[in-house]
Design an enzyme around this catalytic site. Structure first.
Site, PDB file in Angstrom:
ATOM      1  N   LYS A  46       0.827  -1.204   0.000  1.00 55.84           N
ATOM      2  CA  LYS A  46       0.000   0.000   0.000  1.00 55.84           C
ATOM      3  C   LYS A  46       0.865   1.259   0.000  1.00 55.84           C
ATOM      4  O   LYS A  46       0.680   2.163  -0.814  1.00 55.84           O
ATOM      5  CB  LYS A  46      -0.939  -0.030   1.208  1.00 55.84           C
ATOM      6  CG  LYS A  46      -2.013   1.025   1.172  1.00 55.84           C
ATOM      7  CD  LYS A  46      -1.743   2.116   2.171  1.00 55.84           C
ATOM      8  CE  LYS A  46      -2.793   3.207   2.021  1.00 55.84           C
ATOM      9  NZ  LYS A  46      -2.546   4.298   2.968  1.00 55.84           N
ATOM     10  N   ASP A  67      -6.155  -1.191   0.459  1.00 48.73           N
ATOM     11  CA  ASP A  67      -6.069  -1.199   1.915  1.00 48.73           C
ATOM     12  C   ASP A  67      -7.467  -1.546   2.435  1.00 48.73           C
ATOM     13  O   ASP A  67      -8.349  -1.886   1.659  1.00 48.73           O
ATOM     14  CB  ASP A  67      -5.583   0.150   2.442  1.00 48.73           C
ATOM     15  CG  ASP A  67      -6.522   1.288   2.061  1.00 48.73           C
ATOM     16  OD1 ASP A  67      -7.570   1.028   1.431  1.00 48.73           O
ATOM     17  OD2 ASP A  67      -6.214   2.436   2.405  1.00 48.73           O
TER      18      ASP A  67
END
Length: 220
Positions: free
Chosen positions: A128, A147
Site C-alpha cells: 500500500k 487497503d
DNA sequence: ATCCCGAGGG
DNA sequence: CCCTCTGGAT
C-alpha cells in the site's frame, strides 16, 4: 432484485468514479513533504494507523533536524522517538525510518527507487505504502492499492463479490472493472471517502453522495 | 471500553 | 491463519 449485468455494473462503476472526481477534485496529498520522494516515503510510512494531521505535526521537526537521508541514517533512535512520540506505533516507526534512510543511502544512492518491489524492501513499506509513493512522487500507477478502506468500499458497492476475500482478489476485480486511467484516482479518492463517509462501522449513508448507486446503502 | 486496520513476524 | 505495535476516534 434481478442480477446486475456486467455492462450495468461497469456503468455504475464509472458513475461512482465520476462522482468521486466531483467530490474530491484534484486530490492533493495531505502530507507535508515538500515534493521530496524520500520525505514522502517517510511521511506515508509514519501515517499508517494515524491521521495525516498527526503526521504533519511531527514531520517538519524531523526534516529540520535531519535534512537529508544521510542525516537520518545516522540519527539516534531515541531522538527520532522523541520527535514522533505523539503518533501511533512510534517505537517501531522510529526504527523503521532510520533503517529506511540507511538502506536508501547504502543501496539506492540516496534516492527512493521507482520500483514497487524495491520499495517494499524498505522496512515499514508494504504494498500500500509503495503504491502511494509511486503514484504521488513519480506519477507511476502500477495497480490499485487495496487497503481496508478500498476493500470495504469495493465490497459494499458489490464491485467485488464474496469470494474476493483477500486484498489481491479484490484488486483483480477492480482492475477488470475500471480502465487503467481510473486506477490512480481510485488510489487517491477512495481512501478519503472511506475515512470520512464510508467508514467501517456506522457508515454515514445519510450524507453519502453514492447512496443511489450503492447496494448496501442504509439510507440512514 | 472497544475498534480502527498497515506492516511484519510466527 | 494468528498476533503485536500505539494514539485517536467513537
Amino acid at each position: 432484485m434481478p442480477r446486475e449485468t456486467m455492462a450495468a455494473k461497469r456503468e455504475r462503476a464509472l458513475e461512482v468514479a465520476r462522482r468521486m472526481n466531483e467530490h474530491y477534485p484534484a486530490a492533493e496529498c495531505a502530507l507535508v513533504y515538500g515534493g521530496d520522494p524520500f520525505r514522502l516515503t517517510i511521511a506515508v510510512l509514519l501515517s499508517a494507523q494515524t491521521t495525516d494531521k498527526g503526521v504533519n505535526k511531527v514531520t517538519p521537526r524531523l526534516w529540520e533536524r535531519y535534512p537529508t537521508p544521510a542525516d537520518l541514517a545516522s540519527a539516534d533512535v531515541r531522538d527520532v522517538e522523541d520527535i514522533i512520540r505523539t503518533i501511533g506505533f512510534y517505537h517501531t516507526k522510529a526504527a523503521n525510518v532510520i533503517k529506511c534512510a540507511q538502506m536508501v543511502v547504502a543501496d539506492y544512492g540516496g534516492e527512493i527507487p521507482r520500483d514497487i518491489d524495491e520499495l517494499q524492501k524498505l522496512p515499514g513499506v508494504g504494498r500500500k505504502t509503495a503504491n502511494v509513493v509511486l503514484n504521488e512522487a513519480f506519477g507511476i500507477v502500477e495497480g490499485i492499492a487495496v487497503d481496508t478502506h478500498v476493500f470495504r468500499i469495493a465490497h459494499r458497492l458489490k464491485f467485488a463479490g464474496p469470494s474476493a476475500d483477500t486484498p489481491a482478489k479484490t484488486e483483480t476485480a477492480l482492475l477488470k472493472l475500471y480502465p487503467r486511467a481510473w486506477w490512480g484516482p481510485i488510489n487517491h479518492q477512495w481512501v478519503l471517502f472511506g475515512r470520512e463517509t464510508c467508514i467501517a462501522r456506522n457508515p454515514k449513508c445519510g450524507e453519502c453522495f453514492l447512496c443511489d448507486l450503492c447496494p448496501s446503502c442504509g439510507k440512514a
